[in-house]
Every structure is written in C-alpha cells, then in structure tokens.
Design a protein around this motif. Sequence first.
Motif, short mmCIF file in Angstrom:
data_model
loop_
_atom_site.label_atom_id
_atom_site.label_comp_id
_atom_site.label_asym_id
_atom_site.label_seq_id
_atom_site.Cartn_x
_atom_site.Cartn_y
_atom_site.Cartn_z
N ALA A 56 -64.13 -8.79 4.39
CA ALA A 56 -63.05 -9.00 3.42
C ALA A 56 -61.83 -8.16 3.78
CB ALA A 56 -63.54 -8.65 2.02
N LEU A 57 -60.68 -8.55 3.24
CA LEU A 57 -59.46 -7.75 3.34
C LEU A 57 -59.35 -6.90 2.08
CD1 LEU A 57 -56.83 -10.33 4.66
CD2 LEU A 57 -58.21 -8.70 5.96
N TYR A 58 -58.92 -5.65 2.24
CA TYR A 58 -58.83 -4.71 1.13
C TYR A 58 -57.36 -4.43 0.81
CZ TYR A 58 -63.82 -4.11 1.56
OH TYR A 58 -65.17 -4.35 1.58
N ILE A 59 -56.98 -4.67 -0.43
CA ILE A 59 -55.60 -4.49 -0.86
C ILE A 59 -55.54 -3.33 -1.85
CG2 ILE A 59 -53.60 -5.58 -1.94
CD1 ILE A 59 -54.88 -8.29 -1.19
N PRO A 60 -55.02 -2.17 -1.41
CA PRO A 60 -54.96 -1.02 -2.31
C PRO A 60 -53.81 -1.14 -3.31
CG PRO A 60 -54.04 -0.44 -0.17
CD PRO A 60 -54.55 -1.85 -0.05
N MET A 61 -54.10 -0.82 -4.55
CA MET A 61 -53.09 -0.81 -5.60
C MET A 61 -52.62 0.63 -5.82
SD MET A 61 -52.59 -3.96 -6.83
CE MET A 61 -52.43 -4.28 -5.08
N GLY A 62 -51.65 1.06 -5.02
CA GLY A 62 -51.11 2.40 -5.18
C GLY A 62 -51.47 3.34 -4.04
N GLY A 63 -50.69 4.41 -3.93
CA GLY A 63 -50.85 5.35 -2.83
C GLY A 63 -52.16 6.10 -2.83
N SER A 64 -52.65 6.48 -4.00
CA SER A 64 -53.92 7.22 -4.07
C SER A 64 -55.08 6.36 -3.57
CB SER A 64 -54.19 7.68 -5.51
OG SER A 64 -53.23 8.61 -5.92
N VAL A 65 -55.04 5.08 -3.93
CA VAL A 65 -56.09 4.17 -3.47
C VAL A 65 -55.99 3.97 -1.97
CG1 VAL A 65 -57.09 1.88 -3.70
CG2 VAL A 65 -56.15 3.02 -5.71
N ALA A 66 -54.77 3.83 -1.46
CA ALA A 66 -54.57 3.67 -0.02
C ALA A 66 -55.13 4.86 0.75
CB ALA A 66 -53.08 3.50 0.29
N GLU A 67 -54.89 6.06 0.24
CA GLU A 67 -55.44 7.26 0.88
C GLU A 67 -56.96 7.24 0.84
OE1 GLU A 67 -53.84 10.73 -0.95
OE2 GLU A 67 -51.76 10.22 -0.48
N GLY A 68 -57.51 6.80 -0.28
CA GLY A 68 -58.97 6.72 -0.40
C GLY A 68 -59.57 5.72 0.57
N LEU A 69 -58.92 4.57 0.73
CA LEU A 69 -59.43 3.56 1.67
C LEU A 69 -59.33 4.06 3.11
CD1 LEU A 69 -58.11 0.19 0.18
CD2 LEU A 69 -60.39 1.20 -0.04
N ASP A 70 -58.25 4.77 3.42
CA ASP A 70 -58.12 5.34 4.77
C ASP A 70 -59.24 6.34 5.03
OD1 ASP A 70 -55.92 3.89 5.54
OD2 ASP A 70 -54.47 5.42 4.98
N TRP A 71 -59.57 7.12 4.02
CA TRP A 71 -60.68 8.08 4.16
C TRP A 71 -62.00 7.33 4.41
CZ3 TRP A 71 -64.63 8.90 0.28
CH2 TRP A 71 -65.54 9.91 0.64
N LEU A 72 -62.22 6.23 3.68
CA LEU A 72 -63.44 5.44 3.88
C LEU A 72 -63.47 4.81 5.27
CD1 LEU A 72 -63.82 3.70 0.41
CD2 LEU A 72 -65.35 5.40 1.41
N ALA A 73 -62.30 4.45 5.79
CA ALA A 73 -62.24 3.91 7.15
C ALA A 73 -62.64 4.99 8.16
CB ALA A 73 -60.84 3.38 7.45
N ARG A 74 -62.17 6.23 7.93
CA ARG A 74 -62.56 7.33 8.83
C ARG A 74 -64.06 7.61 8.74
NH1 ARG A 74 -57.70 9.43 6.73
NH2 ARG A 74 -58.78 10.88 5.34
N GLU A 75 -64.63 7.35 7.56
CA GLU A 75 -66.07 7.56 7.37
C GLU A 75 -66.90 6.40 7.91
OE1 GLU A 75 -67.68 10.32 5.77
OE2 GLU A 75 -65.71 11.19 6.19
N GLY A 76 -66.23 5.33 8.35
CA GLY A 76 -66.93 4.18 8.90
C GLY A 76 -67.45 3.21 7.86
#
Length: 261
Positions: free
Chosen positions: A181-201
């Motif tokens: 799926a594609l992930y669409i973050p609603m806001g900067g805090s969510v975007a940061e959280g998704l980036d962290w999850l990407a780093r975590e694999g």
Amino acid sequence: MTPLLFPDYVQAIRELDLASISGPAAIPERFLLAREGRISMHYIPFEHVNPEARIVIVGIAPGFVQWKIAMAESQRQLANGAPQADVLRAARLTGAFSGAIRPNFVALLDAIGMQRWLGIASCATLFGEDAHLVQISAILRHPVFVDGRNYSGTPGMARLPFLREAVLRYFAHEAAQLPDALYIPMGGSVAEGLDWLAREGVIRRDRILHGLPHPSGANAERVAYFLGRKERAALSSRTNARQIDAARATLLAQMDALSES
C-alpha cells in the motif's frame, strides 16, 4: 500477531453512559491501556484492517471526539446484533474525513494523479463505492492524551519509548498486512513517524507520499496554492511557496514512477 482487544471490551462498551463523559478525564478507567507520567492511552475499537487497501491514510491519533463517535457507533451496531467484524469496520469508518476536510483531501489526491493509479474516476469514491481501496488509520491507533488533552505530536513519538512501543504494537501490525500500500501522512509529526518506521524496516520508504498539505480548513491557503487556486503573488508570508512547489513536483514524479512500475 497482535490479538484483537475488542472481545475484552464488548461488555464495557455496551454499558457506557456516553452522555456523562464530557472529556478525556471522564473516560472510565476500564478503557485505560497504559499511562506514563502526563501521557495516557485509552482503548478505541479501531482494530479493523482492510486487506484490499491500496492506500493508507495515516492520521496522528484519534481524539476524544472520535472516541465518543466510535463508541456510540459500536453501541448502535451491538444493539442491532451486528457481528464483530461489522462493528469494528463501522466504528473505524464512522465520521472519517467528514465535513469540509473531505473535498479538500479528494482534490489533493486527484491533483497528484492518485485516481489514475487506483483506476477510478476520482478519489471522491474512496468514501463510498471504492472504500475497499483505502484504510483509514492513525500511527497511534488508540487515543493518546497529554495532561488530559488530545496528543498533537508533542513530545515527538519517535523519542518516547512509551509511544514508540504503541506504534510498533498496533500500527506496525496493520502495516505488515498491507506491504504494497501507499502511505499518506496527515501532518509533519506523522511523516516523521513513518520515516522512523521506514528506518526500522516496517514499511518501505518509497511507499510513503510526503508533501501533501494537511486538508484541514486551518491550512486553506496552502491547499489552495498546491491546487493552483491561488496565485503565488497573493500568498501571505506564512506560506512557503517554494516548499509547496518542491513537494508537488516530487509527488507528481513519485506517482508517475508508480504508474509505470
């Protein structure tokens, strides 16, 4: 795999007197999932995962109003004898992107070509006949309150073990079921959280769509400029046109690449 919590809360949901609950502090202790210092997290029946979803709209966390709406809908479904799966689906979708935020969001998605990638005429149908293509989610599945107020991203979730654990326990479980799926973050805090999850694999970085303005009314000028409804020269000093232009270009390129893959 995280087991469903709903069966443990069915009776408590049935017995809730929602009219008497006027704020987070009045939520019965029975619904408290965890507490650490000034931060508390409370159960909400947002456990439905749509396995067909091709996009995941990720908010930060349900707020108190969403908690009451979800509980009221759960009570209504239970009173009508609905099976567990239907209760959970209805609770999660009720009130999602209602009001003025919905047409803004639809326009933003259509502007980057999401409807073409999905094979539909417009993303407006994601809230109707094409709802099977979307998962409405939150990076913090359950409501989080700081000093009795809705959590808004401060303190940052990636920096607090309490919130990081909640993200990994609940949201990561959803993401594992929707790897393409594609992930669409609603806001900067969510975007940061998704980036962290990407780093975590947990999710793939190329599946995160960064840069869409938040579609809330408070962000009207940024939305209007992104959509080409307001000229650059007419923007207030609060709106960074260069940043929005760069985000739009990146998103369009990302969607083009996805359409060709």
